[in-house]
Design a protein around this motif. Structure first.
Motif, PDB file in Angstrom:
ATOM      1  N   VAL A   5     -40.919 -20.846 -13.903  1.00 30.07           N
ATOM      2  CA  VAL A   5     -40.423 -19.835 -14.838  1.00 30.07           C
ATOM      3  C   VAL A   5     -41.042 -19.966 -16.238  1.00 30.07           C
ATOM      4  O   VAL A   5     -41.104 -18.997 -16.994  1.00 30.07           O
ATOM      5  CB  VAL A   5     -38.872 -19.902 -14.923  1.00 30.07           C
ATOM      6  N   ALA A   6     -41.550 -21.163 -16.579  1.00 26.22           N
ATOM      7  CA  ALA A   6     -41.998 -21.433 -17.945  1.00 26.22           C
ATOM      8  C   ALA A   6     -43.433 -20.984 -18.201  1.00 26.22           C
ATOM      9  O   ALA A   6     -44.240 -20.847 -17.282  1.00 26.22           O
ATOM     10  CB  ALA A   6     -41.865 -22.927 -18.248  1.00 26.22           C
ATOM     11  N   ASP A   7     -43.743 -20.784 -19.474  1.00 25.34           N
ATOM     12  CA  ASP A   7     -45.110 -20.494 -19.911  1.00 25.34           C
ATOM     13  C   ASP A   7     -45.851 -21.788 -20.253  1.00 25.34           C
ATOM     14  O   ASP A   7     -47.045 -21.917 -19.994  1.00 25.34           O
ATOM     15  CB  ASP A   7     -45.080 -19.605 -21.170  1.00 25.34           C
ATOM     16  N   TYR A   8     -45.112 -22.725 -20.842  1.00 27.46           N
ATOM     17  CA  TYR A   8     -45.727 -23.969 -21.318  1.00 27.46           C
ATOM     18  C   TYR A   8     -44.762 -25.105 -21.010  1.00 27.46           C
ATOM     19  O   TYR A   8     -43.544 -24.894 -20.969  1.00 27.46           O
ATOM     20  CB  TYR A   8     -45.986 -23.892 -22.831  1.00 27.46           C
ATOM     21  N   ALA A   9     -45.316 -26.293 -20.770  1.00 25.23           N
ATOM     22  CA  ALA A   9     -44.466 -27.412 -20.354  1.00 25.23           C
ATOM     23  C   ALA A   9     -44.869 -28.715 -21.029  1.00 25.23           C
ATOM     24  O   ALA A   9     -46.044 -28.949 -21.321  1.00 25.23           O
ATOM     25  CB  ALA A   9     -44.521 -27.578 -18.834  1.00 25.23           C
ATOM     26  N   TYR A  10     -43.860 -29.540 -21.257  1.00 24.00           N
ATOM     27  CA  TYR A  10     -44.044 -30.902 -21.757  1.00 24.00           C
ATOM     28  C   TYR A  10     -43.402 -31.859 -20.756  1.00 24.00           C
ATOM     29  O   TYR A  10     -42.369 -31.530 -20.157  1.00 24.00           O
ATOM     30  CB  TYR A  10     -43.368 -31.093 -23.116  1.00 24.00           C
ATOM     31  N   VAL A  11     -44.000 -33.026 -20.591  1.00 24.71           N
ATOM     32  CA  VAL A  11     -43.432 -34.067 -19.732  1.00 24.71           C
ATOM     33  C   VAL A  11     -42.981 -35.212 -20.632  1.00 24.71           C
ATOM     34  O   VAL A  11     -43.773 -35.764 -21.404  1.00 24.71           O
ATOM     35  CB  VAL A  11     -44.462 -34.579 -18.699  1.00 24.71           C
ATOM     36  N   LEU A  12     -41.704 -35.550 -20.534  1.00 22.70           N
ATOM     37  CA  LEU A  12     -41.126 -36.609 -21.352  1.00 22.70           C
ATOM     38  C   LEU A  12     -40.815 -37.807 -20.460  1.00 22.70           C
ATOM     39  O   LEU A  12     -40.119 -37.674 -19.447  1.00 22.70           O
ATOM     40  CB  LEU A  12     -39.849 -36.101 -22.026  1.00 22.70           C
ATOM     41  N   GLU A  13     -41.360 -38.948 -20.817  1.00 22.35           N
ATOM     42  CA  GLU A  13     -41.116 -40.174 -20.048  1.00 22.35           C
ATOM     43  C   GLU A  13     -40.770 -41.306 -21.007  1.00 22.35           C
ATOM     44  O   GLU A  13     -41.516 -41.570 -21.959  1.00 22.35           O
ATOM     45  CB  GLU A  13     -42.354 -40.544 -19.213  1.00 22.35           C
ATOM     46  N   MET A  14     -39.625 -41.948 -20.769  1.00 26.00           N
ATOM     47  CA  MET A  14     -39.175 -43.084 -21.581  1.00 26.00           C
ATOM     48  C   MET A  14     -39.212 -42.771 -23.079  1.00 26.00           C
ATOM     49  O   MET A  14     -39.654 -43.567 -23.905  1.00 26.00           O
ATOM     50  CB  MET A  14     -40.013 -44.333 -21.266  1.00 26.00           C
ATOM     51  N   GLY A  15     -38.766 -41.553 -23.418  1.00 23.28           N
ATOM     52  CA  GLY A  15     -38.634 -41.162 -24.812  1.00 23.28           C
ATOM     53  C   GLY A  15     -39.899 -40.672 -25.486  1.00 23.28           C
ATOM     54  O   GLY A  15     -39.879 -40.309 -26.660  1.00 23.28           O
ATOM     55  N   ALA A  16     -41.021 -40.660 -24.753  1.00 18.53           N
ATOM     56  CA  ALA A  16     -42.295 -40.238 -25.345  1.00 18.53           C
ATOM     57  C   ALA A  16     -42.913 -39.112 -24.523  1.00 18.53           C
ATOM     58  O   ALA A  16     -42.752 -39.059 -23.299  1.00 18.53           O
ATOM     59  CB  ALA A  16     -43.253 -41.420 -25.422  1.00 18.53           C
ATOM     60  N   LEU A  17     -43.637 -38.214 -25.189  1.00 20.03           N
ATOM     61  CA  LEU A  17     -44.325 -37.144 -24.474  1.00 20.03           C
ATOM     62  C   LEU A  17     -45.555 -37.715 -23.777  1.00 20.03           C
ATOM     63  O   LEU A  17     -46.437 -38.278 -24.427  1.00 20.03           O
ATOM     64  CB  LEU A  17     -44.713 -36.023 -25.439  1.00 20.03           C
TER      65      LEU A  17
END
Length: 251
Positions: A211-223
Motif C-alpha cells: 500500500v505504501a509509496d516509500y518505506a523505511y526498515v527499523l531494526e534495534m532502534g536504527a534505520l
C-alpha cells in the motif's frame, strides 16, 4: 512534474527510556498525499518513533532531535498543539470511549477544532462515513460493543475528524482477521484521494509495502534501509527477513 511538498521532516531523532536509548538518530520525510511505512521486528522502536513525533512518550521517556512540520519546529510543543497543527495519531490501543456512541466518538475527534472556534468543525463527518459505511450504519451504537475491525475503523475515523494533513497509524491490523485487515489497508490506500499523508507503522510488512509509496526498515532502534516500497518488496534481504517467501518455499 511538480515535486510533492514535504509536510513532515524528522531529523536525527533519539528517544530514551531512562538510560536506555530506544531510538538512535532516525530521520524520515513524508510528502503531501504520500503513504510512508516503517516496518521492522517487535521491539525495533517503531511505536517509539510515532510517540516521539507526536510528543506522547510516557513519563519515563525523553526525545531529542528535530521534528519539523510545515516549516514549524514542533520540539517542546504539547500533543494538543501538534493536533491543532495537523498531526493525528491512532495508537495501537485505539483508546476509544467504549460507553459512548460511534457518533459521539467522532464528534470528540473534532473537539479541538470546536474549541478553536471553527464553525464547520464537523465538516469531515460526511467523508468519514463515505470511507467507513459501517460507521454510518452503527452511528448510535456504543463503541465498546463493536468488533475489533469496526473499532479500528472508528479510531481512524475519529482521527480524521481533526482534519489532519499527516495521519499516523500504529499497527492498524493488529489482532484483526485477514479479511478485515485487507479492508483496513484498502481504506488506507483510499486516504490518498483525500490528500492526507499517512505514516504507517506495521508488522504486516507484506500488506504495508503493497500500500505504501516509500518505506523505511527499523531494526534495534536504527534505520537499516529505506527506498521506494516496491523496491524494498522485491529486495531479497527484505523478502527473507520480513516477507517469508523464502521460508515458505523451503517448507
Amino acid at each position: 512534474m511538480t515535486t510533492p511538498k514535504i509536510l513532515l521532516e524528522v531529523s536525527d531523532l533519539h528517544a530514551h527510556y531512562g538510560k536506555v536509548e530506544a531510538l538512535h538518530g532516525a530521520s524520515i520525510r513524508i510528502a503531501e498525499g504520500q503513504i510512508v511505512t516503517v516496518i521492522g521486528p517487535n521491539g525495533a522502536g517503531k511505536s517509539t518513533l510515532l510517540n516521539a513525533i507526536m510528543g506522547s512518550l510516557p513519563a519515563t521517556g525523553t526525545a531529542s532531535g528535530s521534528v519539523v512540520y510545515l516549516g514549524h519546529n514542533l520540539n517542546g510543543m504539547e500533543i494538543e498543539e501538534r493536533v491543532a497543527f495537523g498531526l493525528s495519531l491512532v495508537p495501537e490501543r485505539r483508546e476509544l470511549f467504549a460507553s459512548m456512541s460511534v457518533e459521539v466518538n467522532l464528534e470528540l475527534g473534532a473537539y479541538k477544532r470546536k474549541k478553536n472556534g471553527e464553525k464547520n468543525y464537523m465538516d469531515q463527518l460526511e467523508m468519514v462515513y463515505a470511507l467507513f459505511p459501517k460507521l454510518m450504519q452503527r452511528r448510535k451504537q456504543a463503541a465498546g460493543t463493536m468488533s475489533g475491525g469496526e473499532r479500528q475503523m472508528l479510531a481512524v475515523g475519529r482521527a480524521l475528524m481533526a482534519k489532519p494533513q499527516v495521519l499516523m497509524l500504529d499497527e492498524p491490523s493488529l489482532g484483526l482477521a485477514p479479511l478485515i485487515t485487507k479492508e483496513i489497508f484498502r481504506i488506507i490506500s483510499e486516504l490518498r484521494k483525500t490528500g492526507v499523508a499517512t505514516l504507517l507503522i506495521e508488522q504486516n510488512a507484506r500488506a504495508a509495502l503493497q500500500v505504501a509509496d516509500y518505506a523505511y526498515v527499523l531494526e534495534m532502534g536504527a534505520l537499516a534501509m529505506e527506498g521506494p516500497a516496491a523496491e524494498l518488496a522485491s529486495n531479497p534481504q527484505i523478502i527473507e527477513s520480513y516477507l517469508g517467501f523464502a521460508k515458505k518455499e523451503a517448507a
